[in-house]
Design a protein around this motif. Sequence first.
Motif, PDB file in Angstrom:
ATOM      1  N   LYS A 214       0.807  -1.224   0.000  1.00 40.49           N
ATOM      2  CA  LYS A 214       0.000   0.000   0.000  1.00 40.49           C
ATOM      3  C   LYS A 214       0.838   1.272   0.000  1.00 40.49           C
ATOM      4  O   LYS A 214       0.301   2.368   0.015  1.00 40.49           O
ATOM      5  N   GLY A 215       2.162   1.143  -0.001  1.00 39.69           N
ATOM      6  CA  GLY A 215       3.014   2.325   0.086  1.00 39.69           C
ATOM      7  C   GLY A 215       2.981   3.159  -1.184  1.00 39.69           C
ATOM      8  O   GLY A 215       2.630   2.674  -2.262  1.00 39.69           O
ATOM      9  N   ASN A 216       3.347   4.444  -1.057  1.00 41.63           N
ATOM     10  CA  ASN A 216       3.456   5.272  -2.253  1.00 41.63           C
ATOM     11  C   ASN A 216       4.674   4.810  -3.048  1.00 41.63           C
ATOM     12  O   ASN A 216       5.511   4.071  -2.537  1.00 41.63           O
ATOM     13  N   PRO A 217       4.794   5.214  -4.337  1.00 45.12           N
ATOM     14  CA  PRO A 217       5.878   4.691  -5.181  1.00 45.12           C
ATOM     15  C   PRO A 217       7.271   4.836  -4.579  1.00 45.12           C
ATOM     16  O   PRO A 217       8.081   3.912  -4.654  1.00 45.12           O
ATOM     17  N   GLU A 218       7.555   5.994  -3.974  1.00 46.38           N
ATOM     18  CA  GLU A 218       8.883   6.209  -3.400  1.00 46.38           C
ATOM     19  C   GLU A 218       9.118   5.276  -2.212  1.00 46.38           C
ATOM     20  O   GLU A 218      10.190   4.665  -2.089  1.00 46.38           O
ATOM     21  N   GLU A 219       8.120   5.157  -1.336  1.00 48.69           N
ATOM     22  CA  GLU A 219       8.250   4.266  -0.185  1.00 48.69           C
ATOM     23  C   GLU A 219       8.306   2.814  -0.630  1.00 48.69           C
ATOM     24  O   GLU A 219       9.052   2.018  -0.078  1.00 48.69           O
ATOM     25  N   ARG A 220       7.503   2.480  -1.622  1.00 46.06           N
ATOM     26  CA  ARG A 220       7.436   1.088  -2.078  1.00 46.06           C
ATOM     27  C   ARG A 220       8.788   0.608  -2.586  1.00 46.06           C
ATOM     28  O   ARG A 220       9.206  -0.513  -2.295  1.00 46.06           O
ATOM     29  N   GLU A 221       9.495   1.462  -3.314  1.00 46.56           N
ATOM     30  CA  GLU A 221      10.813   1.079  -3.824  1.00 46.56           C
ATOM     31  C   GLU A 221      11.780   0.773  -2.683  1.00 46.56           C
ATOM     32  O   GLU A 221      12.514  -0.215  -2.712  1.00 46.56           O
ATOM     33  N   LEU A 222      11.765   1.608  -1.650  1.00 42.38           N
ATOM     34  CA  LEU A 222      12.649   1.403  -0.506  1.00 42.38           C
ATOM     35  C   LEU A 222      12.246   0.157   0.278  1.00 42.38           C
ATOM     36  O   LEU A 222      13.097  -0.655   0.667  1.00 42.38           O
ATOM     37  N   LEU A 223      10.944  -0.030   0.486  1.00 40.45           N
ATOM     38  CA  LEU A 223      10.456  -1.189   1.231  1.00 40.45           C
ATOM     39  C   LEU A 223      10.784  -2.495   0.503  1.00 40.45           C
ATOM     40  O   LEU A 223      11.140  -3.495   1.135  1.00 40.45           O
ATOM     41  N   LEU A 224      10.670  -2.483  -0.807  1.00 42.68           N
ATOM     42  CA  LEU A 224      10.968  -3.692  -1.567  1.00 42.68           C
ATOM     43  C   LEU A 224      12.443  -4.044  -1.498  1.00 42.68           C
ATOM     44  O   LEU A 224      12.813  -5.217  -1.536  1.00 42.68           O
ATOM     45  N   ARG A 225      13.314  -3.039  -1.387  1.00 41.68           N
ATOM     46  CA  ARG A 225      14.734  -3.325  -1.205  1.00 41.68           C
ATOM     47  C   ARG A 225      14.971  -4.000   0.143  1.00 41.68           C
ATOM     48  O   ARG A 225      15.750  -4.947   0.243  1.00 41.68           O
ATOM     49  N   TRP A 226      14.288  -3.509   1.182  1.00 44.35           N
ATOM     50  CA  TRP A 226      14.391  -4.152   2.490  1.00 44.35           C
ATOM     51  C   TRP A 226      13.836  -5.567   2.446  1.00 44.35           C
ATOM     52  O   TRP A 226      14.378  -6.479   3.053  1.00 44.35           O
ATOM     53  N   ALA A 227      12.758  -5.748   1.719  1.00 45.67           N
ATOM     54  CA  ALA A 227      12.107  -7.056   1.640  1.00 45.67           C
ATOM     55  C   ALA A 227      13.000  -8.090   0.970  1.00 45.67           C
ATOM     56  O   ALA A 227      12.841  -9.298   1.189  1.00 45.67           O
ATOM     57  N   SER A 228      13.944  -7.642   0.179  1.00 46.07           N
ATOM     58  CA  SER A 228      14.818  -8.566  -0.548  1.00 46.07           C
ATOM     59  C   SER A 228      16.058  -8.951   0.244  1.00 46.07           C
ATOM     60  O   SER A 228      16.853  -9.768  -0.202  1.00 46.07           O
ATOM     61  N   VAL A 229      16.263  -8.367   1.407  1.00 46.10           N
ATOM     62  CA  VAL A 229      17.441  -8.642   2.217  1.00 46.10           C
ATOM     63  C   VAL A 229      17.068  -9.678   3.271  1.00 46.10           C
ATOM     64  O   VAL A 229      16.497  -9.379   4.301  1.00 46.10           O
ATOM     65  N   PHE A 230      17.381 -10.926   3.027  1.00 49.71           N
ATOM     66  CA  PHE A 230      16.968 -11.993   3.941  1.00 49.71           C
ATOM     67  C   PHE A 230      17.838 -12.078   5.165  1.00 49.71           C
ATOM     68  O   PHE A 230      17.376 -12.385   6.262  1.00 49.71           O
ATOM     69  N   ASP A 231      19.123 -11.826   5.028  1.00 54.13           N
ATOM     70  CA  ASP A 231      20.007 -11.839   6.199  1.00 54.13           C
ATOM     71  C   ASP A 231      20.188 -10.406   6.665  1.00 54.13           C
ATOM     72  O   ASP A 231      21.255  -9.825   6.585  1.00 54.13           O
ATOM     73  N   TYR A 232      19.073  -9.802   7.098  1.00 57.75           N
ATOM     74  CA  TYR A 232      19.076  -8.408   7.488  1.00 57.75           C
ATOM     75  C   TYR A 232      19.974  -8.188   8.680  1.00 57.75           C
ATOM     76  O   TYR A 232      19.882  -8.864   9.676  1.00 57.75           O
ATOM     77  N   GLN A 233      20.874  -7.218   8.557  1.00 55.79           N
ATOM     78  CA  GLN A 233      21.823  -6.948   9.635  1.00 55.79           C
ATOM     79  C   GLN A 233      21.484  -5.577  10.246  1.00 55.79           C
ATOM     80  O   GLN A 233      21.266  -4.637   9.546  1.00 55.79           O
TER      81      GLN A 233
END
Length: 233
Positions: A214-233
């Motif tokens: 549901k994020g706006n385009p700018e937020e969605r791009e950033l959130l999707l980058r976080w979503a792709s980091v499985f070993d989040y540090q």
Amino acid sequence: MKLDNVIAERKHKKIYRDGDLVAKVFDESFPKSDVLNEALNQARVDGKWAIISEYIEGKTLKELMDENPDKLDEYMDLFVDVQLEILSKKCPLLKRIKDKMQDKISQADLDATTRYELHTRLASMKTHSKVCHGDFNPSNVIITPDGTPYVLDWSHATQGNGAADAARTYLLFMLNGQEELAEKYLRLYCTKSDTARQYINNWMPIVAASQSVKGNPEERELLLRWASVFDYQ
């Protein structure tokens, strides 16, 4: 709205009048589904919706933080305490956060492999029944002149794991460009709740993927980058 002028009383409910407003208040034994159905029917007939709440005099924590930077630690301490107080409650009728996130991950603009990994990670997380606000940020906490906190905007509330709610709050600070404040918040939350930072980190990609829908385009791009980091540090 003042509830001191009863104009009618029925079994399980009282009707109050305050000037031009009327409030029908049901007791705890009345089925909540029936209350919501009545509201839905009236909204369909009237063609409009409304939520009426008591007006709370005060300032949001965000306003106080902006106006008094020297008291930031004090306000952040209160902010985390309020969140932990919410998480100490239970409400079995709320939707489960895992169910909500499963649906959101399925809708996320991610490849099938990433979605599968996120679904698998979510399934492995511990299932709790704590009340999670879902949008807990300083703008949704009002402090009255006597120092009493009130929490607004319960439209995203679920029941589930408090670490997921903390991950969401952290990401809200990050999305607002407040990286230092996000780190300050999470360190304090981990200390006060005795939660390992690594455990909340494990929720980050899950929450980010869920919120990206549901994020706006700018937020969605950033959130999707976080979503792709499985070993989040």
